[in-house]
Scaffold this active site. Structure first.
Site, PDB file in Angstrom:
ATOM      1  N   TYR A 145       0.821  -1.210   0.000  1.00  0.00           N
ATOM      2  CA  TYR A 145       0.000   0.000   0.000  1.00  0.00           C
ATOM      3  C   TYR A 145       0.859   1.267   0.000  1.00  0.00           C
ATOM      4  CZ  TYR A 145      -4.073  -2.911   1.231  1.00  0.00           C
ATOM      5  OH  TYR A 145      -5.079  -3.853   1.244  1.00  0.00           O
ATOM      6  N   LYS A 190       3.529 -15.292   2.570  1.00  0.00           N
ATOM      7  CA  LYS A 190       3.563 -16.036   1.301  1.00  0.00           C
ATOM      8  C   LYS A 190       5.039 -16.280   0.989  1.00  0.00           C
ATOM      9  CE  LYS A 190       1.410 -17.772  -2.321  1.00  0.00           C
ATOM     10  NZ  LYS A 190       0.468 -18.904  -2.263  1.00  0.00           N
ATOM     11  N   ASP A 222      -2.794 -18.198   1.552  1.00  0.00           N
ATOM     12  CA  ASP A 222      -3.925 -18.875   0.883  1.00  0.00           C
ATOM     13  C   ASP A 222      -4.509 -19.947   1.802  1.00  0.00           C
ATOM     14  OD1 ASP A 222      -1.445 -20.079   0.516  1.00  0.00           O
ATOM     15  OD2 ASP A 222      -1.726 -20.536  -1.608  1.00  0.00           O
ATOM     16  N   ASP A 246      -5.411  -6.809   5.946  1.00  0.00           N
ATOM     17  CA  ASP A 246      -6.611  -6.097   5.495  1.00  0.00           C
ATOM     18  C   ASP A 246      -7.645  -7.115   5.008  1.00  0.00           C
ATOM     19  OD1 ASP A 246      -8.354  -4.175   4.589  1.00  0.00           O
ATOM     20  OD2 ASP A 246      -7.063  -3.419   2.989  1.00  0.00           O
ATOM     21  N   ASP A 250     -11.300  -8.751   7.168  1.00  0.00           N
ATOM     22  CA  ASP A 250     -12.683  -8.674   6.657  1.00  0.00           C
ATOM     23  C   ASP A 250     -13.279 -10.088   6.599  1.00  0.00           C
ATOM     24  OD1 ASP A 250     -12.490  -5.886   6.205  1.00  0.00           O
ATOM     25  OD2 ASP A 250     -13.579  -6.027   4.310  1.00  0.00           O
TER      26      ASP A 250
HETATM   27  N1  LIG Z   1     -11.020   2.433   6.994  1.00  0.00           N
HETATM   28  C1  LIG Z   1     -11.755   2.927   6.008  1.00  0.00           C
HETATM   29  O1  LIG Z   1     -12.152   4.074   6.049  1.00  0.00           O
HETATM   30  C2  LIG Z   1     -12.098   2.039   4.870  1.00  0.00           C
HETATM   31  C3  LIG Z   1     -12.639   2.610   3.757  1.00  0.00           C
HETATM   32  N2  LIG Z   1     -13.072   1.821   2.721  1.00  0.00           N
HETATM   33  C4  LIG Z   1     -13.767   2.510   1.638  1.00  0.00           C
HETATM   34  O2  LIG Z   1     -15.183   2.341   1.846  1.00  0.00           O
HETATM   35  C5  LIG Z   1     -15.855   2.356   0.587  1.00  0.00           C
HETATM   36  C6  LIG Z   1     -16.769   1.134   0.479  1.00  0.00           C
HETATM   37  O3  LIG Z   1     -15.961  -0.024   0.412  1.00  0.00           O
HETATM   38  P1  LIG Z   1     -16.522  -1.509   0.497  1.00  0.00           P
HETATM   39  O4  LIG Z   1     -15.538  -2.377  -0.155  1.00  0.00           O
HETATM   40  O5  LIG Z   1     -17.919  -1.546   0.055  1.00  0.00           O
HETATM   41  O6  LIG Z   1     -16.408  -1.884   2.052  1.00  0.00           O
HETATM   42  P2  LIG Z   1     -17.346  -1.547   3.296  1.00  0.00           P
HETATM   43  O7  LIG Z   1     -16.611  -2.068   4.486  1.00  0.00           O
HETATM   44  O8  LIG Z   1     -17.736  -0.136   3.317  1.00  0.00           O
HETATM   45  O9  LIG Z   1     -18.663  -2.439   3.087  1.00  0.00           O
HETATM   46  C7  LIG Z   1     -18.631  -3.786   2.673  1.00  0.00           C
HETATM   47  C8  LIG Z   1     -19.906  -4.475   3.117  1.00  0.00           C
HETATM   48  O10 LIG Z   1     -19.807  -4.770   4.506  1.00  0.00           O
HETATM   49  C9  LIG Z   1     -21.031  -4.565   5.169  1.00  0.00           C
HETATM   50  N3  LIG Z   1     -20.835  -3.513   6.178  1.00  0.00           N
HETATM   51  C10 LIG Z   1     -19.811  -2.644   6.286  1.00  0.00           C
HETATM   52  N4  LIG Z   1     -19.949  -1.870   7.359  1.00  0.00           N
HETATM   53  C11 LIG Z   1     -21.089  -2.240   7.966  1.00  0.00           C
HETATM   54  C12 LIG Z   1     -21.766  -1.799   9.125  1.00  0.00           C
HETATM   55  N5  LIG Z   1     -21.300  -0.824   9.942  1.00  0.00           N
HETATM   56  N6  LIG Z   1     -22.938  -2.403   9.447  1.00  0.00           N
HETATM   57  C13 LIG Z   1     -23.424  -3.388   8.694  1.00  0.00           C
HETATM   58  N7  LIG Z   1     -22.817  -3.860   7.594  1.00  0.00           N
HETATM   59  C14 LIG Z   1     -21.652  -3.289   7.218  1.00  0.00           C
HETATM   60  C15 LIG Z   1     -22.043  -4.212   4.082  1.00  0.00           C
HETATM   61  O11 LIG Z   1     -22.651  -5.396   3.652  1.00  0.00           O
HETATM   62  C16 LIG Z   1     -21.176  -3.650   2.981  1.00  0.00           C
HETATM   63  O12 LIG Z   1     -21.773  -3.799   1.732  1.00  0.00           O
HETATM   64  C17 LIG Z   1     -14.754   2.417  -0.464  1.00  0.00           C
HETATM   65  O13 LIG Z   1     -14.631   3.753  -0.902  1.00  0.00           O
HETATM   66  C18 LIG Z   1     -13.510   1.962   0.249  1.00  0.00           C
HETATM   67  O14 LIG Z   1     -12.317   2.477  -0.291  1.00  0.00           O
HETATM   68  C19 LIG Z   1     -13.008   0.462   2.774  1.00  0.00           C
HETATM   69  C20 LIG Z   1     -12.467  -0.147   3.884  1.00  0.00           C
HETATM   70  C21 LIG Z   1     -11.930   0.598   4.992  1.00  0.00           C
HETATM   71  C1  LIG Z   2      -7.715   2.483   2.520  1.00  0.00           C
HETATM   72  C2  LIG Z   2      -7.781   1.031   2.903  1.00  0.00           C
HETATM   73  C3  LIG Z   2      -6.435   0.435   3.065  1.00  0.00           C
HETATM   74  C4  LIG Z   2      -8.581   0.917   4.147  1.00  0.00           C
HETATM   75  C5  LIG Z   2      -8.862  -0.486   4.574  1.00  0.00           C
HETATM   76  O1  LIG Z   2      -9.401  -1.306   3.871  1.00  0.00           O
HETATM   77  C6  LIG Z   2      -8.545  -0.854   5.927  1.00  0.00           C
HETATM   78  O2  LIG Z   2      -7.774  -0.178   6.585  1.00  0.00           O
HETATM   79  O3  LIG Z   2      -9.036  -1.906   6.365  1.00  0.00           O
HETATM   80 MG   LIG Z   3     -10.021  -3.104   4.931  1.00  0.00          MG
END
Ligand SMILES: NC(=O)C1=CN([C@@H]2O[C@H](COP(=O)(O)OP(=O)(O)OC[C@H]3O[C@@H](n4cnc5c(N)ncnc54)[C@H](O)[C@@H]3O)[C@@H](O)[C@H]2O)C=CC1
Ligand SMILES: CC(C)CC(=O)C(=O)O
Ligand SMILES: [Mg+2]
Length: 372
Positions: A145, A190, A222, A246, A250
């Site tokens: 990253y 890995k 894996d 990361d 999830d």
């Molecule tokens: N730390 C951060 O701020 C992170 C930001 N992102 C960003 O978020 C945006 C969306 O990414 P996605 O891949 O859709 O991941 P996401 O984590 O936002 O959501 C994935 C799925 O997880 C479930 N989910 C997530 N949070 C939930 C909650 N509080 N309650 C219930 N269900 C929940 C939902 O089914 C959702 O469709 C992207 O722009 C991504 O870059 C993704 C991961 C971490």
């Molecule tokens: C911007 C990403 C690295 C955020 C994420 O997916 C995380 O921290 O879990």
């Molecule tokens: Mg993440």
């Protein structure tokens, strides 16, 4: 422990970030009221909201406020207008990555617990996951990253690099944590393919003799992804690099029951940030269906960081109460769900010491019959 005063920088961010932060702060205010502590909040922009306001996903004023705070609470960042535009040069995620780097938040600690009460809601077989309880130590400021990235004439590249000190400092934390738990450390890498992974294995093998009470094992990523679902109880402390951590965390959220349940602490030598592991879940923005528990449990981790173990336990007990009383957002209970706000309020009321029966009577009076 006497009365504490702490300043918290709040980066609510995008999508559901503001909603889950609102509930987490409700709970923190309840902790303050119950224990007499004083928490002040410094709200700052980061992510897509910061780009909209200033053009920069991590404005200097936000970074300065984070440096000046005793701890940082982050909701989530990210917006589909960037996710769906691969050509965008300025992106919300750059703000989060830069914040982690600038503050030296090299260790991201992600606890994963299978709650007995939620076993019937899990898509996984209850006997496989009952009793699972692990800590994932994800390296947070190195790896792919943060490596050089770019485009070539007909392609693209992302470099993955790690240095010995980067691996050593988080490995020590993971070993020490294992010593205080079930004394097992699993390095996920890995190493059969990647040179950086071979360095991780080498460093962990070198450190292992200093922790003779900790049993160390090694899994390729894996296989680890498969073992995590097949037999999660085998894991105590899992140590891994940035991208593997990361992805695996999830995946591990399915063991708990929802991505909306998993909290985390991102720590370094000088700063600490507390954040749910999920993203901004844009589909849920403004619908009050997001689970706030991951963010509320991140508050419990913040309280532990402040040395307020009793307050942290009260928050965790209050969360257990919400789970036990079926005060659940729809991803856990589609037929009789509660709103984001109702879950936060229930947990805050429990923190304040309201008897649950009283709380339920009040909710019925207020017409919130979905809570029971
Ligand atoms: N730390 C951060 O701020 C992170 C930001 N992102 C960003 O978020 C945006 C969306 O990414 P996605 O891949 O859709 O991941 P996401 O984590 O936002 O959501 C994935 C799925 O997880 C479930 N989910 C997530 N949070 C939930 C909650 N509080 N309650 C219930 N269900 C929940 C939902 O089914 C959702 O469709 C992207 O722009 C991504 O870059 C993704 C991961 C971490
Ligand atoms: C911007 C990403 C690295 C955020 C994420 O997916 C995380 O921290 O879990
Ligand atoms: Mg993440």
């Amino acid at each position: 422990m006497g009365i504490l005063r702490k300043k918290i920088a709040v980066l609510a961010g995008d999508g559901i970030g503001p909603e889950v932060c609102h509930e987490a702060i409700k709970v923190l205010d309840a902790v303050a009221e119950r224990f007499g502590h004083r928490f002040t909040y410094d709200y700052q922009l980061m992510g897509a909201c910061a780009i909209d306001a200033t053009g920069d996903p991590l404005p200097e004023s936000t970074l300065a406020a984070c440096r000046a705070a005793d701890a940082i609470l982050l909701g989530a960042i990210g917006d589909p207008k960037y996710d769906n535009n691969p050509a965008a040069k300025v992106r919300p995620e750059q703000g989060l990555l830069r914040l982690r780097k600038e503050l030296g938040l090299y260790a991201n600690i992600r606890p994963v617990t299978a709650y007995d009460i939620l076993l019937p809601h899990s898509p996984l077989k209850a006997d496989r996951i009952a009793g699972a309880d692990m800590l994932i130590y994800r390296e947070l400021t190195g790896g792919i990253y943060f490596g050089e990235k770019g485009r070539t004439e007909n392609g693209a590249f992302d470099h993955c690099t790690y240095t010995r000190p980067e691996i050593t400092r988080i490995a020590h934390l993971a070993f020490q944590s294992a010593q205080n738990r079930r004394k097992k450390l699993t390095l996920v890498d890995k190493a059969n393919v990647l040179e950086t992974s071979r360095l991780w294995r080498e460093v962990v093998q070198e450190l292992a003799p200093a922790y003779p009470d900790v049993a160390v094992d090694y899994l390729f990523v894996d296989n680890a992804a498969m073992q995590l679902i097949l037999n999660p109880k085998q894991f105590d402390v899992m140590l891994t690099e940035n991208m593997f951590g990361d992805i695996l965390s999830d995946e591990a959220s399915v063991i708990a029951g929802s991505l909306g349940l998993l909290p985390s602490a991102s720590v370094g030598d000088k700063a600490a940030l507390f954040e749910p592991i999920h993203g901004s879940y844009p589909q849920a923005k403004g619908r009050s269906i997001a689970n706030p528990i991951a963010t509320i449990l991140s508050i419990a981790m913040m309280l532990e960081h402040f040395g307020l173990q009793e307050a942290a336990n009260v928050v965790k007990d209050a969360v257990q109460d919400a789970l036990a009383q079926n005060v659940l957002t729809p991803e856990l209970n589609p037929t009789s769900s509660s709103t984001t706000e109702q879950v936060g309020t229930h947990i805050a009321q429990c923190v304040l010491g309201f008897p649950t029966s009283q709380l339920h009577r009040d909710n019925i009076k207020a017409g919130m019959s979905t809570i029971i």
